[in-house]
Write an enzyme that holds these catalytic residues in place. Structure first.
Site, PDB file in Angstrom:
ATOM      1  N   ARG A 105       0.879  -1.175   0.000  1.00  0.00           N
ATOM      2  CA  ARG A 105       0.000   0.000   0.000  1.00  0.00           C
ATOM      3  C   ARG A 105       0.907   1.212   0.000  1.00  0.00           C
ATOM      4  NH1 ARG A 105      -5.373   1.332   3.390  1.00  0.00           N
ATOM      5  NH2 ARG A 105      -6.117   0.060   1.666  1.00  0.00           N
ATOM      6  N   HIS A 132      -7.042   0.991  -6.673  1.00  0.00           N
ATOM      7  CA  HIS A 132      -7.256   0.077  -5.538  1.00  0.00           C
ATOM      8  C   HIS A 132      -7.912  -1.200  -6.105  1.00  0.00           C
ATOM      9  CE1 HIS A 132      -7.601  -1.312  -1.561  1.00  0.00           C
ATOM     10  NE2 HIS A 132      -8.478  -0.481  -1.045  1.00  0.00           N
ATOM     11  N   GLN A 135      -9.771  -3.970  -3.886  1.00  0.00           N
ATOM     12  CA  GLN A 135     -11.071  -3.524  -3.393  1.00  0.00           C
ATOM     13  C   GLN A 135     -12.156  -3.775  -4.444  1.00  0.00           C
ATOM     14  OE1 GLN A 135     -12.038  -1.848  -0.275  1.00  0.00           O
ATOM     15  NE2 GLN A 135     -13.982  -2.507  -1.138  1.00  0.00           N
ATOM     16  N   ASP A 223     -17.384   6.416  -1.292  1.00  0.00           N
ATOM     17  CA  ASP A 223     -16.021   6.478  -0.741  1.00  0.00           C
ATOM     18  C   ASP A 223     -15.883   7.847  -0.075  1.00  0.00           C
ATOM     19  OD1 ASP A 223     -13.363   6.057  -0.086  1.00  0.00           O
ATOM     20  OD2 ASP A 223     -12.615   6.152  -2.154  1.00  0.00           O
ATOM     21  N   CYS A 263     -16.421   1.290   0.234  1.00  0.00           N
ATOM     22  CA  CYS A 263     -15.170   0.554   0.464  1.00  0.00           C
ATOM     23  C   CYS A 263     -14.765   0.590   1.934  1.00  0.00           C
ATOM     24  CB  CYS A 263     -14.067   1.097  -0.431  1.00  0.00           C
ATOM     25  SG  CYS A 263     -13.728   2.847  -0.168  1.00  0.00           S
ATOM     26  N   ARG A 291     -13.233  -8.730   0.985  1.00  0.00           N
ATOM     27  CA  ARG A 291     -11.824  -8.378   0.749  1.00  0.00           C
ATOM     28  C   ARG A 291     -10.952  -9.609   0.981  1.00  0.00           C
ATOM     29  NH1 ARG A 291     -10.000  -3.257   1.257  1.00  0.00           N
ATOM     30  NH2 ARG A 291      -8.095  -4.145   0.387  1.00  0.00           N
TER      31      ARG A 291
END
Ligand code: CP
Ligand code: NVA
Length: 306
Positions: A105, A132, A135, A223, A263, A291
């Protein structure tokens, strides 16, 4: 090195490979829930590198690796100093001698691509400023579980043209759904990502009118108004994004059987109300659980092909 499989962006992979990951995730999910997954990757180590905070990504990757019989390492950017203490090439060389795969990340997507280029082990993108992908794989899994298929569905993101919007655009290159983003002016997705999606014939629309966007939505996607690293813009963004809140009034215009995804982490009362987040259409915690299932399938796949 040439044959290894990284997972850096959804559209790097064929539909067949992506389908294989989703189908593996679905097959393994009940086994994982019953603690019955075979330990295929004993003595294997997944190095998890973080330059930003995380709940879901860290825990889901670490648990997923253990469910496969392997081990995980948690490493912060402060320790390895990739690009400051040591250059990306050298980090890639050394990490590849210790770990069987790397999940990272990071801020700069280009540095993650450079790491993957020089690493001899698979590299998985656990979020960058640009994308991402893990996700959105979990999101597609969730949509398929709740709506049967993503084919022909209207996936409507209300909010920022950020890393998630970019990954949805990448996904629209490979999966047959319509992506609609309602964002304020000046907050559209990455130009290069949009151009690529357009050139590939992906079905997408960018609008600045959330009410127009939400008409016929099968999936409403939320988000944060400001992403990790944009905290200093919070006040301005809260103001600019105020008309883009996901609330009951807005959701009333969606398809009657729509589902709501976010998310997470959510800023309740800001980009999404409690009423929607805890309401009957919300599947945000199924999404969070997925996830782990989607990423376990990604780990399994890259280790098998890597
Ligand atoms: N959705 C997501 O990536 O959550 P974390 O930032 O907690 O990992
Ligand atoms: N766009 C958000 C996603 C968090 C999971 C961020 O980058 O902070």
């Amino acid at each position: 090195m040439a044959n290894k499989m990284d997972f850096l962006a959804i559209d790097d992979h064929s539909y067949a490979d992506l389908r294989g990951i989703l189908d593996l995730a679905k097959a393994q999910k009940p086994l994982a829930r019953n603690h019955e997954l075979p330990h295929t990757y004993t003595n294997h180590v997944l190095a998890c590198v973080f330059a930003k905070p995380s709940l879901r990504t860290r825990v889901s990757f670490e648990v997923a690796m253990r469910q496969l019989g392997g081990e995980s390492l948690f490493i912060t950017d402060k320790e390895i100093g990739m690009g400051t203490r040591e250059n990306v090439y050298d980090v890639a060389q050394v990490m590849s001698r210790f770990a069987d795969a790397i999940m990272i990340r990071w801020f700069d997507d280009n540095e993650v691509q450079e790491l993957a280029k020089h690493a001899s082990v698979p590299v998985i993108n656990g979020l960058t400023d640009l994308t991402h992908p893990c996700q959105v794989m979990a999101d597609i899994l969730t949509i398929e579980e709740h709506l049967g298929t993503i084919e022909g569905k209207n996936v409507v993101m209300v909010g920022d043209g950020n890393n998630l919007a970019n990954s949805w655009l990448n996904a629209a290159i490979r999966f047959p759904f319509n992506f609609i983003l309602a964002c304020p002016e000046g907050y559209t997705p990455d130009e290069g990502v949009m151009n690529k999606a357009e050139a590939a014939g992906a079905s997408f629309m960018i609008t600045h009118d959330p009410k127009e966007a939400i008409e016929g939505a099968h999936v409403i996607y939320g988000d944060a108004f400001y992403s990790m690293g944009q905290e200093e813009e919070a006040v301005k963004r809260r103001n600019d994004f105020a008309p883009f809140q996901i609330n009951s009034e807005l959701c009333a215009k969606a398809d009657k059987d729509h589902i709501v995804l976010h998310c997470l982490p959510a800023h309740r009362g800001e980009e999404i109300t409690d009423e929607v987040m805890d309401g009957p259409h919300s599947v945000v915690f199924d999404e969070a659980e997925n996830r782990m299932h989607a990423q376990r399938a990604i780990i399994d796949t890259v280790l098998r092909k890597g």
